[in-house]
Write a protein that holds these residues in place. Sequence first.
Motif, PDB file in Angstrom:
ATOM      1  N   GLU A  43       0.851  -1.189   0.000  1.00 23.81           N
ATOM      2  CA  GLU A  43       0.000   0.000   0.000  1.00 23.81           C
ATOM      3  C   GLU A  43       0.886   1.238   0.000  1.00 23.81           C
ATOM      4  O   GLU A  43       1.993   1.232   0.535  1.00 23.81           O
ATOM      5  CB  GLU A  43      -0.921  -0.027   1.210  1.00 23.81           C
ATOM      6  N   GLN A  45       1.072   4.275   1.523  1.00 19.54           N
ATOM      7  CA  GLN A  45       1.631   4.856   2.754  1.00 19.54           C
ATOM      8  C   GLN A  45       2.646   3.934   3.413  1.00 19.54           C
ATOM      9  O   GLN A  45       3.695   4.375   3.872  1.00 19.54           O
ATOM     10  CB  GLN A  45       0.507   5.206   3.743  1.00 19.54           C
ATOM     11  N   LYS A  49       6.840   4.633   3.772  1.00 15.17           N
ATOM     12  CA  LYS A  49       7.596   4.554   5.030  1.00 15.17           C
ATOM     13  C   LYS A  49       8.796   3.623   4.878  1.00 15.17           C
ATOM     14  O   LYS A  49       9.896   3.935   5.333  1.00 15.17           O
ATOM     15  CB  LYS A  49       6.692   4.070   6.164  1.00 15.17           C
ATOM     16  N   ALA A  83       4.277   4.915  -4.936  1.00 16.48           N
ATOM     17  CA  ALA A  83       5.131   5.191  -3.778  1.00 16.48           C
ATOM     18  C   ALA A  83       6.583   5.379  -4.217  1.00 16.48           C
ATOM     19  O   ALA A  83       7.263   6.306  -3.747  1.00 16.48           O
ATOM     20  CB  ALA A  83       5.026   4.061  -2.757  1.00 16.48           C
TER      21      ALA A  83
END
Length: 132
Positions: A43, A45, A49, A83
């Motif tokens: 995903e 987010q 990270k 991402a």
Amino acid sequence: ETFQHVVANLHELDCLTPQQVPEIPFMMNTAKTIIVNLDANHEFQGLMKELIYYAPFVTLNSYLIVQDAKLDKIWGTAGPTAALNAFLQLSPPGEFVVEEDLKFHGYSQHIYVRRAQVTVPHSYFLQVAMEA
């Protein structure tokens, strides 16, 4: 806890060199090849990270591998590819480059990103992410 495990493993592999400055407890041993393979969280987010945290450990001319890049298209939402693109925007130009010859290698469409230069410390990515 995760950071402590990563640092402990890197010490065991002789990938870190101790520093005398308290604010910088270690530096990457640039003579070592350190490849990061991200295949846990797909995903947006969660992967952002992981990229911010782990990618700076990749040594010069070594690779960061983002697995399952095709999930953006399958899920119809921002995932691994989005991402990675966001992370590359946070990075200094030319720090990390997508290897076009290896791009989307294999059925799962993994993206291979090479650390082309090392111009910033690990903390740079954390600082940029907090400011974004």
